[in-house]
Write a protein that holds these residues in place. Sequence first.
Motif, mmCIF file in Angstrom:
data_model
loop_
_atom_site.group_PDB
_atom_site.id
_atom_site.type_symbol
_atom_site.label_atom_id
_atom_site.label_comp_id
_atom_site.label_asym_id
_atom_site.label_seq_id
_atom_site.Cartn_x
_atom_site.Cartn_y
_atom_site.Cartn_z
ATOM 1 N N LEU A 46 -2.631 5.371 5.193
ATOM 2 C CA LEU A 46 -2.816 5.530 3.749
ATOM 3 C C LEU A 46 -4.038 4.739 3.298
ATOM 4 O O LEU A 46 -4.203 3.573 3.660
ATOM 5 C CB LEU A 46 -1.568 5.016 3.019
ATOM 6 N N THR A 47 -4.877 5.367 2.516
ATOM 7 C CA THR A 47 -6.045 4.696 1.946
ATOM 8 C C THR A 47 -5.766 4.379 0.484
ATOM 9 O O THR A 47 -5.347 5.254 -0.275
ATOM 10 C CB THR A 47 -7.296 5.583 2.047
ATOM 11 N N VAL A 48 -5.963 3.123 0.107
ATOM 12 C CA VAL A 48 -5.706 2.717 -1.273
ATOM 13 C C VAL A 48 -6.965 2.123 -1.876
ATOM 14 O O VAL A 48 -7.867 1.661 -1.163
ATOM 15 C CB VAL A 48 -4.553 1.689 -1.356
ATOM 16 N N GLU A 49 -7.011 2.131 -3.196
ATOM 17 C CA GLU A 49 -8.128 1.552 -3.922
ATOM 18 C C GLU A 49 -7.738 0.178 -4.453
ATOM 19 O O GLU A 49 -6.596 -0.039 -4.861
ATOM 20 C CB GLU A 49 -8.536 2.458 -5.082
ATOM 21 N N PRO A 54 3.358 6.534 -1.493
ATOM 22 C CA PRO A 54 2.097 5.901 -1.911
ATOM 23 C C PRO A 54 2.319 4.914 -3.063
ATOM 24 O O PRO A 54 1.959 5.171 -4.212
ATOM 25 C CB PRO A 54 1.250 7.094 -2.344
ATOM 26 N N LEU A 55 2.889 3.763 -2.769
ATOM 27 C CA LEU A 55 3.312 2.834 -3.817
ATOM 28 C C LEU A 55 2.142 2.289 -4.632
ATOM 29 O O LEU A 55 2.234 2.177 -5.857
ATOM 30 C CB LEU A 55 4.100 1.680 -3.193
ATOM 31 N N LYS A 56 1.060 1.922 -3.969
ATOM 32 C CA LYS A 56 -0.079 1.368 -4.711
ATOM 33 C C LYS A 56 -0.647 2.400 -5.678
ATOM 34 O O LYS A 56 -1.079 2.063 -6.793
ATOM 35 C CB LYS A 56 -1.163 0.911 -3.731
ATOM 36 N N GLN A 57 -0.649 3.639 -5.289
ATOM 37 C CA GLN A 57 -1.129 4.700 -6.174
ATOM 38 C C GLN A 57 -0.259 4.793 -7.426
ATOM 39 O O GLN A 57 -0.770 4.958 -8.544
ATOM 40 C CB GLN A 57 -1.125 6.036 -5.437
ATOM 41 N N ASP A 101 0.840 -1.200 0.000
ATOM 42 C CA ASP A 101 0.000 0.000 0.000
ATOM 43 C C ASP A 101 0.873 1.247 0.000
ATOM 44 O O ASP A 101 0.589 2.236 -0.671
ATOM 45 C CB ASP A 101 -0.968 -0.004 1.188
ATOM 46 N N GLY A 102 1.972 1.182 0.738
ATOM 47 C CA GLY A 102 2.916 2.286 0.779
ATOM 48 C C GLY A 102 4.150 1.877 1.546
ATOM 49 O O GLY A 102 4.308 0.717 1.940
#
Length: 270
Positions: free
Chosen positions: A227-230, A198-201, A188-189
Amino acid sequence: MSETIAALLKEGRHFPPPEEFVAQANVSDPSVYDRANRDPVGFWSEWANRLDWFEPWQNALEWEPPYAKWFTGGKLNACYNCVDRHVLNGKGDRVALIWEGEPGEVVSWTYAELQAKVCQIANALKQIGVKKGEIVCLYMPMVPEIVAAMLACARIGAPHSVVFAGFSADSLRDRINDAKAVAVLTADGGWRRGKVLPLKQVVDEALAETPSVRNVIVLERLGEEHLTVEYKEGRDLRWSEIVDRQPTECPCEPMDSEDLLFTLYTSGST
């Protein structure tokens, strides 16, 4: 050519290591260089015999300049030699990996623990359909799971491609497309000098133009409090759901000595 440039093309200085450093070297006999120069094929055959092979090689070297093939006909597995043989030789309780990360966690895995985690990742990759010869991209922070992931790829015969977690979405996209990677392992990060990455972003941005990728497995490194990820349905999977629930046994794939183990792209300056 200027005299300055010509002078820089020649280097005759020597920089010997400190004596205390030399004293702790694994190979301290200077004659090793003489033996390697005198009989390179015999020298490297001797070292290759220290590895565990599933099938012995027929020819130590096939040399057709400028192409060389080493230990042709032999079959082995890099993960087996790095992990399994130590467990089988009674060293499973010895520490294989020590990691300290931000903001201060410390993780220590024995060879037996590392083997179990490697097998879980390998089984997860097999579950999502990764096959021998297909490349897996690793875009992860500096966490112990990335070591296990590299070994897991080797275990099932899937070459890995590590991409530095500081690279942009464009750089990641280009490396994925060139390798035709079928899966991405990320997080996720990550922490870097106190900042959240923010790696997933970044992965999501890169995958907008990477048709070869079928699945993404996301390690919950930071958690939703940081961190919020999709998650894209049908493509993205949480590490805790796909990896941590896997069995801790997975056979090693016998690999030809010349099979691809990994790809590593230059940044352009290294």
